[in-house]
Design a protein around this motif. Structure first.
Motif, PDB file in Angstrom:
ATOM      1  N   VAL A  75       0.723  -1.241  -0.110  1.00 25.67           N
ATOM      2  CA  VAL A  75      -0.073  -0.010   0.108  1.00 25.67           C
ATOM      3  C   VAL A  75       0.842   1.259   0.109  1.00 25.67           C
ATOM      4  CG1 VAL A  75      -1.526   1.368   1.472  1.00 25.67           C
ATOM      5  CG2 VAL A  75      -2.180  -1.187   1.232  1.00 25.67           C
ATOM      6  N   LEU A 119      -4.787   6.490  -1.000  1.00 21.39           N
ATOM      7  CA  LEU A 119      -4.342   5.217  -0.760  1.00 21.39           C
ATOM      8  C   LEU A 119      -4.398   4.368  -2.168  1.00 21.39           C
ATOM      9  CD1 LEU A 119      -5.019   2.832   2.071  1.00 21.39           C
ATOM     10  CD2 LEU A 119      -5.453   1.898  -0.170  1.00 21.39           C
ATOM     11  N   LYS A 120      -3.383   3.823  -2.309  1.00 20.25           N
ATOM     12  CA  LYS A 120      -3.337   2.977  -3.720  1.00 20.25           C
ATOM     13  C   LYS A 120      -2.633   1.682  -3.142  1.00 20.25           C
ATOM     14  CE  LYS A 120      -1.521   2.132  -8.253  1.00 20.25           C
ATOM     15  NZ  LYS A 120      -0.488   2.770  -9.326  1.00 20.25           N
ATOM     16  N   ALA A 121      -3.275   0.429  -3.640  1.00 18.52           N
ATOM     17  CA  ALA A 121      -2.945  -0.763  -3.156  1.00 18.52           C
ATOM     18  C   ALA A 121      -2.691  -1.987  -4.389  1.00 18.52           C
ATOM     19  CB  ALA A 121      -3.844  -1.399  -2.287  1.00 18.52           C
ATOM     20  N   PHE A 145       0.570   5.063   0.602  1.00 18.22           N
ATOM     21  CA  PHE A 145      -0.867   6.083   1.101  1.00 18.22           C
ATOM     22  C   PHE A 145      -0.207   7.206   1.671  1.00 18.22           C
ATOM     23  CE2 PHE A 145       0.884   4.164   5.027  1.00 18.22           C
ATOM     24  CZ  PHE A 145       0.417   5.090   6.115  1.00 18.22           C
ATOM     25  N   TRP A 158      -3.429  -8.024   4.659  1.00 17.16           N
ATOM     26  CA  TRP A 158      -4.278  -7.197   4.427  1.00 17.16           C
ATOM     27  C   TRP A 158      -4.680  -6.593   5.843  1.00 17.16           C
ATOM     28  CZ3 TRP A 158      -7.210  -5.228   0.390  1.00 17.16           C
ATOM     29  CH2 TRP A 158      -8.303  -4.685   0.539  1.00 17.16           C
ATOM     30  N   VAL A 187      -2.577   1.783   8.492  1.00 16.44           N
ATOM     31  CA  VAL A 187      -3.161   3.028   7.822  1.00 16.44           C
ATOM     32  C   VAL A 187      -4.275   3.777   8.722  1.00 16.44           C
ATOM     33  CG1 VAL A 187      -4.710   3.657   5.797  1.00 16.44           C
ATOM     34  CG2 VAL A 187      -2.531   2.163   5.491  1.00 16.44           C
ATOM     35  N   THR A 207       5.133   3.950   1.934  1.00 18.80           N
ATOM     36  CA  THR A 207       4.857   2.526   1.156  1.00 18.80           C
ATOM     37  C   THR A 207       4.919   1.535   2.477  1.00 18.80           C
ATOM     38  OG1 THR A 207       5.558   3.309  -0.803  1.00 18.80           O
ATOM     39  CG2 THR A 207       5.361   0.957  -0.671  1.00 18.80           C
ATOM     40  N   MET A 267      -3.823  -2.594   6.859  1.00 19.15           N
ATOM     41  CA  MET A 267      -4.934  -1.399   7.119  1.00 19.15           C
ATOM     42  C   MET A 267      -5.118  -1.159   8.256  1.00 19.15           C
ATOM     43  SD  MET A 267      -6.041  -1.055   4.121  1.00 19.15           S
ATOM     44  CE  MET A 267      -5.995  -1.433   2.494  1.00 19.15           C
TER      45      MET A 267
END
Length: 98
Positions: free
Chosen positions: A3, A72-74, A5, A47, A54, A42, A51
């Protein structure tokens, strides 16, 4: 998963470094592989763990700002580990080969 973010405090003026530092402190304390640059942090892991970090980083910003923007990009790829390093190494290898 990997991720990338960014958390940005809103409503605190133009100096956001202190709030962002609090978010990065959370990320580094997580023990997950991470990298912070001028635009994103990064993070790599499972998962739930990623998360959770984040969310905690966002909460750290909200502790010092009335509002928080999260981008956010995953990359979700089950079964792959150390992708943060491997992806960069692959690109570097292609660059070295000309």
């Amino acid at each position: 998963m990997i991720v990338a973010f960014s958390v940005t405090p809103l409503g605190t003026g133009v100096d956001v470094g202190h709030a962002v530092a609090e978010a990065v402190r959370v990320v580094r304390a997580s023990g997950l592989p991470n990298h912070t640059d001028a635009m994103f942090t990064t993070l790599e892991g499972e998962w739930e763990a990623v998360m959770a970090v984040v969310k905690q980083a966002s909460e750290a910003v909200l502790a010092v700002a009335p509002r928080c923007s999260l981008v956010l990009k995953a990359d979700i790829r089950p079964g792959v580990t150390d992708a943060m390093t491997a992806k960069v190494a692959t690109v570097e290898r292609y660059l070295a080969d000309g």
